[in-house]
Write a protein that holds these residues in place. Structure first.
Motif, short mmCIF file in Angstrom:
data_model
loop_
_atom_site.label_atom_id
_atom_site.label_comp_id
_atom_site.label_asym_id
_atom_site.label_seq_id
_atom_site.Cartn_x
_atom_site.Cartn_y
_atom_site.Cartn_z
N ARG A 150 0.83 -1.20 0.00
CA ARG A 150 0.00 0.00 0.00
C ARG A 150 0.87 1.26 0.00
NH1 ARG A 150 -5.25 0.64 -0.49
NH2 ARG A 150 -5.65 1.65 1.52
N ASP A 184 -6.11 2.99 -5.54
CA ASP A 184 -6.93 3.91 -4.75
C ASP A 184 -7.74 4.85 -5.64
OD1 ASP A 184 -6.09 2.81 -2.41
OD2 ASP A 184 -4.61 4.35 -1.95
N ARG A 743 -4.36 10.04 1.38
CA ARG A 743 -5.12 8.88 1.85
C ARG A 743 -4.99 8.76 3.37
NH1 ARG A 743 -2.63 3.57 0.04
NH2 ARG A 743 -1.62 3.59 2.07
N SER A 756 -10.78 3.31 5.21
CA SER A 756 -9.83 4.20 4.53
C SER A 756 -10.62 5.22 3.73
CB SER A 756 -8.90 3.43 3.59
OG SER A 756 -8.15 2.45 4.28
N GLN A 804 -15.20 -0.37 -2.05
CA GLN A 804 -14.69 0.98 -2.28
C GLN A 804 -15.65 1.78 -3.13
OE1 GLN A 804 -10.47 1.24 -2.90
NE2 GLN A 804 -10.64 3.00 -4.27
N ASN A 806 -15.60 5.50 -5.29
CA ASN A 806 -14.83 6.64 -5.78
C ASN A 806 -15.75 7.63 -6.47
OD1 ASN A 806 -12.73 4.45 -5.53
ND2 ASN A 806 -11.42 6.12 -6.25
#
Length: 847
Positions: A150, A184, A743, A756, A804, A806
């Motif tokens: 990461r 990400d 992040r 996160s 996730q 976005n």
């Protein structure tokens, strides 16, 4: 024994030194005798639970021990929390407890980590005496090739020097966008990933994913694992990121190592490689405009002794667009296999195939000195426009053999084939002002183009380390060869407007539905008879050398050069055979041979362990693959750059920052020859200059915060030409631009579970839309785009699952990314809007 990693504490490389079988043999016979007083020293430790390699790094930092081990040995292993006062030996025993690893003393203050022998119990705590522990520095904190990494910073770049020199020790501006950032941000093309790098802007044609401006100058070529791909002659392509480990940028001229390249910089993609540690992932994405993407990755050994490794990654993507009629349907597959017949030798075969059905996009026109004030979704193709097709394959090999811990030989080979077929209802005249005087009617006609590219490239490098007169040398000697053929076929009329195809840019849908017979009749002709086919050829040989001299572990001196032998040419004709004959026999003047020497020198000094100051000078040598109006090949482009800068590594080496100033000139730039009616005729306008300041930052501020950001001040202008436009700014280059992405990991960046989130943005100032002599000048307004994501990771039956979400362009701003680089239409006819607010959701499972 696998290649070893030496965590060096004194050198700023702090990093990774891969040693072969002979290195291990050298370490084992003479284990250092410990100093009794130091071996009993007691330290106060407070090391959090984290990956084992990171915990070892902190132990090395505090005690000065140099840990020697294979990266694969510790990959995926976790270390427990360590707190309290104890000796270094006791601390190491606690960190290795339950890991299946043991340790023994090496030379000096080094400690070798090994797998515990079968049926042999590990040494009891305190039974192994460690060598002298004198604190002399720190070790690298992460593994560049961990598929679960990461990290936002990379310590090395394979493209920068073709050696294992750390970025911090290299006298050049080098930026790397790692896999973690792309994951990400949910990037799917390198175009998106490179928004994180200073001085880099996308300038595609027809909406494709390649075509860039670096430090003010166009870059058409993309390298793959250090070898040039098929892209040439302005034919842009695609790279899906499913098989990419990172995207690297070497700023400034790179001809010393790579030959033909643009002076602004070199873009290199590094692909995923097979790993000894099994890893599997499957991800499903879905989002706005009917966006669906499936992505997978699998790697591991094929046999018990791990001499055969495999990797298979790929993706399938199907999406529409905020632009009417525009869509993409793409599949990418990338199998690879590695054979390790011995600890000193490895051979990798990799294949990458991509097939894409899509509809090309010309963007929108300019009105006056700004983009037309129309809905950015308005598209000026047609519902009956045939689907466009792109297919390509890369077949590559990599061979490495280590003679001993200092000397090795490396060979790479790449075969690339690509076919791209496109049919357009394009603005006409394509390279003139297609918008009529009423500023709402766009002239159009029908045109098609097809290019078939076949390219082969290879290199052979010898690398070695030795000491001479008290100086440490890291030397490279190499040779490479490139050959490519491109057949370009055109039909239809891009030059003359067909009034029956005129379209209202404010209400284009009313004109959709061109009869198939109009397509057939127009494509049966060509506006320039005798030039339906063009054959481009390139053949390139290069020999090069480089030496990196290190003095006192602080002063680094670089020097190298390359000699090139190049041949380029272009033949035209009514058929493929006629074009090839024109190139080879009928008109020898369309081929040109050139030779040139390209040097690069640099110096870097590290007054403190966290700071590097450097300066460099380099030249570049390119080749204009075009001919003048008189039918003669153009002189090669050349470039020269002076650069100075500082680099720093902060927060226990977790954060890397580079601040650079450069002054770059480019000569013999190929542009359209305005003295002829044929826009494909070329001439050199003379010289352009770019100078500026760039700042790039990437890495971790803490276990909870990671960052990647950039800023660029770029002053890029024409300095010499025959048209009286000296001083004009180069198009699509913002004076001020930048990016930021931050992040936050609630439980730490390596936590197995937790929340996160991230937020960031991209900024670009006002840009010139075109060269003034290509028509009335116009500008693209500046913009700021804000992006964000949120994710949660948890374990389901011991399998990590990540959900996730976005959002791109969070504030839903209207902005314009770039203009066409005069490749398929004039910039006034091809302005590319950025996407409005777009949401992407994803579910990823790892095994």
């Amino acid at each position: 024994m696998k290649p070893l990693r030496l965590r060096r504490s004194r050198k700023r490389a702090a990093a990774t030194l891969c040693l072969g079988l002979s290195a291990a043999a050298a370490l084992q016979p003479s284990l250092a005798e410990p100093a009794a007083a130091n071996s009993a020293a007691v330290y106060r430790f407070d090391i959090a639970a984290q990956p084992l390699y990171a915990a070892l790094s902190q132990l090395a930092e505090q005690t000065g021990i140099q840990f020697v081990y294979s990266p694969d040995l510790v990959r995926s292993l976790q270390a427990p929390a360590l707190s309290g006062s104890m000796t270094a030996d006791q601390a190491l025993q606690k960190l290795l407890a339950g890991s299946g690893l043991t340790h023994k003393a090496g030379q000096g203050n080094s400690v070798i980590l090994e797998k515990t022998a079968v049926n042999e119990p590990q040494s009891a705590p305190g039974s192994t005496t460690l060598p002298s522990v004198t604190v002399v520095g720190k070790a690298s904190g992460f593994d560049d090739n961990d598929p679960r990494s990461r990290e936002y910073a990379k310590s090395h770049s394979s493209a920068a020097t073709k050696t294992d020199t750390p970025i911090f020790d290299t006298a050049a501006s080098i930026q790397v966008v790692p896999r973690a950032v792309m994951e990400d941000q949910k990037n799917t093309r390198i175009k998106d990933a490179l928004e994180n790098v200073s001085g880099v802007r996308a300038q595609p044609t027809l909406g494709m994913g390649t075509g860039f401006i670096v430090r003010g100058f166009k870059v058409d070529h993309v390298f793959r694992n250090g070898l040039i791909t098929t892209q040439s002659n302005g034919f842009n392509s695609e790279f899906d990121i499913a098989n990419l480990e990172s995207v690297e940028i070497l700023k400034g001229p790179s001809a010393m190592l790579y030959g033909r390249s643009e002076p602004g910089g070199l873009i290199n993609v590094t692909t995923k490689k097979p790993s000894e540690t099994p890893f599997y992932s499957l991800e499903q994405q879905f989002g706005s405009y009917d966006y669906y993407r499936t992505q997978w990755d699998a790697t591991g050994p094929l046999n018990g002794d791990k001499t055969l490794l495999y990797r298979f990654s790929g993706s399938y993507q199907d999406n529409n667009s905020f632009r009417d009629l525009i869509f993409t349907d793409r599949v990418s597959v990338s199998p690879s296999i590695t054979w390790k017949p011995s600890d000193a030798t490895d051979f990798t075969l990799n294949v990458e195939g991509l097939k894409q059905d899509y509809q090309a996009d010309f963007g929108i026109p300019a009105i006056g000195n700004r983009p037309a004030n129309i809905p950015i979704g308005n598209s000026f193709g047609d519902t009956n426009d045939p689907v466009d097709h792109l297919s390509k394959v890369h077949l590559g090999t990599e061979f490495n053999h280590r003679f001993n811990q200092d000397w090795a030989i490396h060979n790479r080979f790449l075969m690339s084939r690509e076919n791209n077929e496109q049919v357009f209802v394009n603005p006409s005249p394509a390279f003139g002002n297609a918008l009529l005087a009423d500023n709402r009617t766009l002239g159009r006609n029908i045109f098609s183009q097809e290019n078939e590219v076949e390219a082969y490239t290879t290199n052979l490098d010898l690398t070695g380390k030795f000491k001479l007169l008290g100086m440490q040398h890291d030397a490279l000697v190499g040779f490479d060869y490139t050959q490519s053929h491109t057949m370009y076929h055109t039909q239809g009329d891009w030059q003359n407007r067909n009034p029956a195809l005129d379209i209202d840019i404010y209400n284009p849908r009313a004109s959709y539905g061109i009869p198939a017979s109009v397509f057939d009749s127009t494509l049966a002709t060509y506006v320039q008879p005798g030039r339906e086919y063009s054959m481009f050829v390139t053949e390139w040989y290069g020999a090069y050398f480089q030496d990196h001299i290190t003095l006192w572990d602080k002063l680094h001196i670089y020097g190298g050069g390359r000699y090139d032998w190049a041949e380029v040419g272009r033949g035209r004709g009514t058929t493929e055979a006629v074009a090839e004959n024109a190139l080879e026999y009928s008109n020898p003047s369309v081929k040109r041979k050139d030779e040139a020497f390209s040097p690069r020198v640099g110096i870097l000094y590290q007054p403190w362990r966290w700071l590097s100051v450097y300066g460099s000078w380099s030249n570049s040598f390119g080749a204009n693959n075009g001919v003048s109006a008189a039918g003669q090949a153009l002189a090669p482009e050349t470039g020269e750059q002076f650069e100075a800068g500082v680099k720093t590594q902060l927060f226990d080496d977790r954060l890397l920052a580079t601040l650079a100033y450069y002054h770059l000139t480019k000569n013999n730039i190929m542009t359209a020859d305005l003295s002829t009616p044929d826009p494909t005729d070329n001439a050199a306008i003379g010289q352009a200059r770019s100078q500026g300041i760039e700042l790039d930052v990437s890495g971790r501020l803490s276990d909870n915060f990671s960052i990647i950001g950039s800023y660029a001040y770029t002053d890029a202008r024409i300095t010499k030409n025959n048209d009286g436009y000296e001083g004009t700014r180069l198009p699509n280059v913002a004076e001020h631009s930048g990016s930021l992405w931050l992040r936050f990991d609630a439980n730490g960046y390596q936590a197995a579970e937790g929340f996160s989130m991230g937020v960031g943005g991209v900024l670009a100032g006002k840009r010139e839309g075109n060269y003034a002599y290509y028509g009335s000048p116009f500008q693209l307004p500046g913009y700021v785009r804000v992006d964000a994501f949120a994710a949660y990771k948890w374990n389901v039956h011991k399998f990590p699952v990540t959900a996730q979400f976005n959002i791109r362009n969070l504030l839903d701003k209207t902005y314009y990314e770039s203009t066409d680089p005069d490749a398929n239409v004039s910039p006034r006819n091809g302005i590319y809007p950025g996407a409005p607010l777009m949401a992407i959701g994803s579910i990823k499972v790892e095994f």
